[in-house]
Design an enzyme around this catalytic site. Structure first.
Site, PDB file in Angstrom:
ATOM      1  N   ARG A   1      -0.979   3.025  15.689  1.00 26.61           N
ATOM      2  CA  ARG A   1      -1.367   4.093  14.749  1.00 26.61           C
ATOM      3  C   ARG A   1      -1.208   5.498  15.320  1.00 26.61           C
ATOM      4  O   ARG A   1      -0.650   6.375  14.651  1.00 26.61           O
ATOM      5  CB  ARG A   1      -2.796   3.878  14.235  1.00 26.61           C
ATOM      6  CG  ARG A   1      -3.007   2.569  13.494  1.00 26.61           C
ATOM      7  CD  ARG A   1      -1.897   2.265  12.545  1.00 26.61           C
ATOM      8  NE  ARG A   1      -2.148   1.106  11.708  1.00 26.61           N
ATOM      9  CZ  ARG A   1      -1.199   0.423  11.091  1.00 26.61           C
ATOM     10  NH1 ARG A   1       0.071   0.774  11.235  1.00 26.61           N
ATOM     11  NH2 ARG A   1      -1.485  -0.603  10.334  1.00 26.61           N
TER      12      ARG A   1
ATOM     13  N   ASP B   1       0.820  -1.217   0.000  1.00 23.85           N
ATOM     14  CA  ASP B   1       0.000   0.000   0.000  1.00 23.85           C
ATOM     15  C   ASP B   1       0.853   1.265   0.000  1.00 23.85           C
ATOM     16  O   ASP B   1       0.594   2.199  -0.752  1.00 23.85           O
ATOM     17  CB  ASP B   1      -0.929   0.021   1.226  1.00 23.85           C
ATOM     18  CG  ASP B   1      -2.028  -1.041   1.142  1.00 23.85           C
ATOM     19  OD1 ASP B   1      -2.423  -1.385   0.015  1.00 23.85           O
ATOM     20  OD2 ASP B   1      -2.479  -1.500   2.203  1.00 23.85           O
TER      21      ASP B   1
HETATM   22  N1  ARG Z   1      -8.445  -5.440  12.431  1.00 22.94           N
HETATM   23  C1  ARG Z   1      -7.305  -4.922  13.065  1.00 22.94           C
HETATM   24  C2  ARG Z   1      -7.533  -3.513  13.539  1.00 22.94           C
HETATM   25  O1  ARG Z   1      -8.429  -2.892  13.080  1.00 22.94           O
HETATM   26  C3  ARG Z   1      -6.049  -5.089  12.273  1.00 22.94           C
HETATM   27  C4  ARG Z   1      -5.715  -4.092  11.233  1.00 22.94           C
HETATM   28  C5  ARG Z   1      -4.491  -4.542  10.540  1.00 22.94           C
HETATM   29  N2  ARG Z   1      -4.035  -3.671   9.524  1.00 22.94           N
HETATM   30  C6  ARG Z   1      -3.464  -4.119   8.409  1.00 22.94           C
HETATM   31  N3  ARG Z   1      -3.016  -3.220   7.587  1.00 22.94           N
HETATM   32  N4  ARG Z   1      -3.328  -5.383   8.121  1.00 22.94           N
HETATM   33  O2  ARG Z   1      -6.857  -3.013  14.366  1.00 22.94           O
END
Ligand code: ARG
Length: 401
Positions: free
Chosen positions: A94, A14
């Protein structure tokens, strides 16, 4: 001269596609920022890749200790699990990465920031809300969300633009890693009734292949924070990474569950979280030894709210700090040792001790020397059950009429 943008760059599909897209579609020069949060990656190679894709400058920042101390330890104190299972590994990283983006944008005098999140997940919310809260004037660009490409189209774009990606049509997983865990999404994992193929797991030995001998470890907590493993004091990030290693070897920490994303989508999520699994379990067990039953019960409400705020991108909401004021107050007595037994995918607390323990052997024991006088109980039960007994008598009478 072209305008600039600061992009959060992991080196994955990405964000690599995003570099090219920002150059092509927005005519921007790209500064990339990679934050080390305990992911297993070659940071030198990531920087080189960014520059090869045309980034004009690259920052590699070590955020491991900050992440462990300021993000993960509060989550341990809050026993933070979303949906009863997910230790929030991606969710916690994040706001840290977003705050580093803002920091670099300010330092470089740049008014655009970018991230590689899609428009369907939670991560976009976490990035955007944190950035807007810290620097409302920054312009946020999310190429993958704006472009609305499918994962296969993205891979094709990468191939056409000479972007080397660790993802192929056959192995299309989207991975997010940090020291608190590894999130794995996409591909066959999107089919919730199918067991994840073995090749998705990288940190954890499958339980059936784990050692035949059980492993015992003792974790020492001080005021709610883990301090030592088997009496060896370790710094926060080091402690967690060491535990990932030990616990993962014994097949512990695989998570496969259904999740409710903030945007209303149900998704099947797969994680490897060895250290998180045992630390959260051990911490909660210790709390149940040192807090009163009223504290334990009430704190679960606070903890659930804390986890929901963090999951849903509101790390910066003042309520989180308010809740932490309560949580931290409770942690002043959460000190002691918790002993765990790891065996073929299973982790069990098998012992605990604390100088602040509320456990009183003389009261609890069924031996003759107990200090608890059983004659106290009938009177207590009479009063405790009075309302319930009365209600049942009244209801029975009403039924007969
Ligand atoms: N479902 C999880 C969350 O919302 C994991 C997100 C993982 N992100 C990824 N780019 N694979 O925190």
């Amino acid at each position: 001269m072209k305008d600039l943008v600061v992009l959060a760059y992991s080196g994955g599909l990405d964000t690599s596609v995003s570099i090219k897209w920002l150059q092509k579609e927005y005519s921007l020069n790209v500064i990339t920022v990679t934050v080390e949060v305990g992911q297993k990656a070659d940071f030198k190679a990531i920087g080189e890749k960014a520059e090869k894709l045309g980034a004009v400058k690259h920052y590699s920042l070590d955020g491991k200790d900050e992440f462990a101390e300021k993000y993960v330890f509060p989550a341990i104190k809050a026993n933070a699990l979303y949906g009863g299972k997910y230790p929030l590994n991606s969710a916690l990283s994040r706001p840290l990465i977003a705050s580093k983006l803002v920091e670099i944008a300010k330092k470089e005098g740049v008014s655009n920031v970018a991230h590689g999140c899609t428009g369907k997940g939670n991560d976009q919310v976490r990035f955007d809300v944190t950035i807007k809260s810290l620097a409302p004037d920054l312009n946020i660009i999310a190429p993958v969300r704006e472009w609305n490409l499918s994962r296969d189209e993205e891979i094709k774009f990468a191939e056409d633009n000479g972007i080397p990606v660790p993802v192929t049509h056959n192995s299309p997983y989207s991975i997010d890693e940090n020291l608190w865990g590894r999130s794995i999404e996409c591909g066959v994992l999107d089919i919730p009734d199918q067991e994840p193929p073995k090749d998705v797991f990288k940190w954890i030995t499958l339980p059936e292949k784990a050692p035949d001998e059980p492993k015992y470890i003792t974790i020492t907590f001080e005021k709610g924070s883990p301090k030592a493993i088997d009496d060896e004091n370790l710094k926060p990030a080091e402690l967690i990474m060491t535990l990932n290693q030990i616990v993962g070897t014994h097949g512990v920490g695989l998570i496969d569950h259904m999740e409710d994303r903030l945007v209303g989508i149900k998704s099947r999520e797969v994680y490897e979280c060895p250290a998180a699994t045992v630390l959260l379990d051990a911490h909660f067990d210790l709390e149940k030894m040192v807090l009163t039953r009223h504290e334990v019960q009430f704190k679960q409400i606070i903890d659930a709210k804390w986890a929901f705020l963090v999951y849903s991108g509101l790390w910066m909401d003042p309520l989180k700090n308010d809740l932490e004021a309560f949580i931290n107050k409770t942690q002043t007595c959460v000190s002691g040792d918790v002993k765990l037994k790891l065996y073929k995918g299973n982790s069990q607390v098998v012992g605990r001790s604390s100088p602040m323990s509320l456990y009183n052997h003389d009261l609890a024991t069924y031996n003759v020397d107990t200090t608890f006088d059983q004659a106290w109980s009938p009177g207590f039960i009479e009063i405790w059950g009075l309302a319930t007994k009365t209600a049942n008598i009244v209801k029975r009478k009403a039924k007969k009429k």
